[in-house]
Design an enzyme around this catalytic site. Structure first.
Site, PDB file in Angstrom:
ATOM      1  N   HIS A  52       0.545  -1.350   0.041  1.00 12.90           N
ATOM      2  CA  HIS A  52       0.076  -0.076  -0.232  1.00 12.90           C
ATOM      3  C   HIS A  52       0.214   1.641   0.279  1.00 12.90           C
ATOM      4  CE1 HIS A  52      -3.801  -2.429   1.284  1.00 12.90           C
ATOM      5  NE2 HIS A  52      -2.664  -2.653   2.021  1.00 12.90           N
ATOM      6  N   ASP A  53       1.518   2.108   0.932  1.00  6.62           N
ATOM      7  CA  ASP A  53       2.352   2.593   1.547  1.00  6.62           C
ATOM      8  C   ASP A  53       3.607   2.902   0.549  1.00  6.62           C
ATOM      9  OD1 ASP A  53       1.044   3.716   3.092  1.00  6.62           O
ATOM     10  OD2 ASP A  53       1.729   2.574   4.985  1.00  6.62           O
TER      11      ASP A  53
END
Ligand code: BDR
Ligand code: CA
Length: 346
Positions: free
Chosen positions: A242-243
């Site tokens: 995600h990040d």
């Protein structure tokens, strides 16, 4: 092209940690500071984790400022323990950090760094946006001073990962997200719609582990709990980056497909609290307030991520043989790109 100067506001968190490593491995980026917030773990743990991860990556020269310990209005929601492990970093045993958190609060650190050099700093928020929302309220000049803002958060066409409609970072502080979305900062959203297409598999981690390096071991230990969670609840052998995908906006923007939309967040307190929604049909007639990534060539991003981790492993082992005073600056500078077609920056 000069590297893009960035600050990361974060709640580490396994994929947060991988984001720091990717930033340090990427010559297109100059990571100038980290600011921490409560999200996956308490803000104290987030700060400790941030300092320790920088130490593992030989990058303790990067300042860390601690931020907010509670969301603006909401009750504390679920923590990320089930996904990220009790420490926040899976099964990785992190060293007790030798470096200290800076004395300034994250909100003031963000204001000072960003307002002092208008149009220079791009902020990446990869946790709840409490710090940024309060910085906007305390010093509204931060809005025009920011060069850009890249947010990991939200779920536009995709369902949520905390409630059926809401994504973790937004749900953890929806009022903060509301302030930021309505602030006028030029922003880019990286929602679950794209991050779930970037799956680091156990085979990728095995490949990286062919290199005998503390970084490779860290990635493997850190992702172990995260992968167990995905195996159990999501049914696949891997975990979503995600990040780290936020950094693709600098290092490989060609992998992402963007659309400009007016995106808002529900703060009405009902079942869709924290839901992020785009006005695809422009029925509200409101101008677009952000660029939203709605598709990504996910496998290519994951391969790029693994390549960058490999190059970081090599660079750190070379730095070990340098005289002590030169070691920190040997990380994240002058590293050759492993991709012949890599863009040289923003
Ligand atoms: C986001 O939630 C956190 O658990 C991750 O670190 C990421 O920032 C994904 O929904
Ligand atoms: Ca995060």
């Amino acid at each position: 092209m000069n590297p893009t100067r960035i600050i990361i506001d974060t709640d580490p968190g396994v994929d947060d940690a991988l984001t720091f490593l990717l930033a340090l491995a990427s010559p297109e980026i100059k990571l100038e500071a980290l600011t921490t917030v409560r999200g996956n773990v308490t803000v104290e743990m987030a700060t400790r984790n941030a300092l320790s991860i920088l130490e593992v990556a030989n990058a303790s020269h990067i300042p860390v400022a601690q931020g907010c310990s509670l969301p603006l209005v909401s009750e504390l929601s679920v923590s990320g323990e089930a996904v990220h492990g009790q420490s926040g970093i899976g099964k990785a045993t992190l060293p007790e950090p030798k470096s200290k958190v800076v004395a300034q609060h994250a909100i003031d650190s963000l204001i000072e760094r960003i307002v002092a050099e208008p149009d220079e700093i791009t902020l990446f928020t990869i946790g709840p946006m409490t710090n940024l929302a309060l910085a906007i309220r305390k010093e509204p000049r931060i809005v025009s001073a920011l060069k850009g803002l890249v947010i990991m958060g939200g779920a536009i066409r995709q369902g949520g990962n905390v409630t059926p409609l809401a994504e973790f970072n937004i749900h953890a502080d929806p009022h903060a997200a509301h302030i930021v979305f309505h602030s006028g900062i030029p922003m880019t959203l990286i929602p679950l719609d794209v991050t779930y297409k970037c799956l680091l598999t156990s085979a990728d981690v095995e490949q990286l582990n062919k290199i005998d390096s503390p970084i490779a071991r860290f990635v493997s230990d850190a992702t172990a709990t995260y992968m167990d969670f995905y195996r159990r609840y999501e049914g696949f052998d891997g975990c979503a980056l995600h990040d780290p995908l936020t950094l693709a906006t600098i290092i490989a923007p060609e992998l992402l497909t963007f659309e400009e939309h007016h995106v808002d967040v529900d703060i009405s307190g009902g079942v869709s609290m924290g839901n992020t929604f785009a006005d695809f049909m422009n029925v509200s007639k409101k101008p677009a307030n952000m660029k939203v990534a709605l598709d990504v060539r996910g496998r290519e991003f994951v391969e790029l991520f693994v390549e960058r981790m490999e190059s970081l492993c090599v660079r750190l082992s070379e730095a070990k043989h340098l005289p002590h005073h030169k070691r920190d600056s040997a990380v994240a500078t002058d590293a050759p790109s492993h991709r012949p077609d890599a863009p040289s920056g923003e």
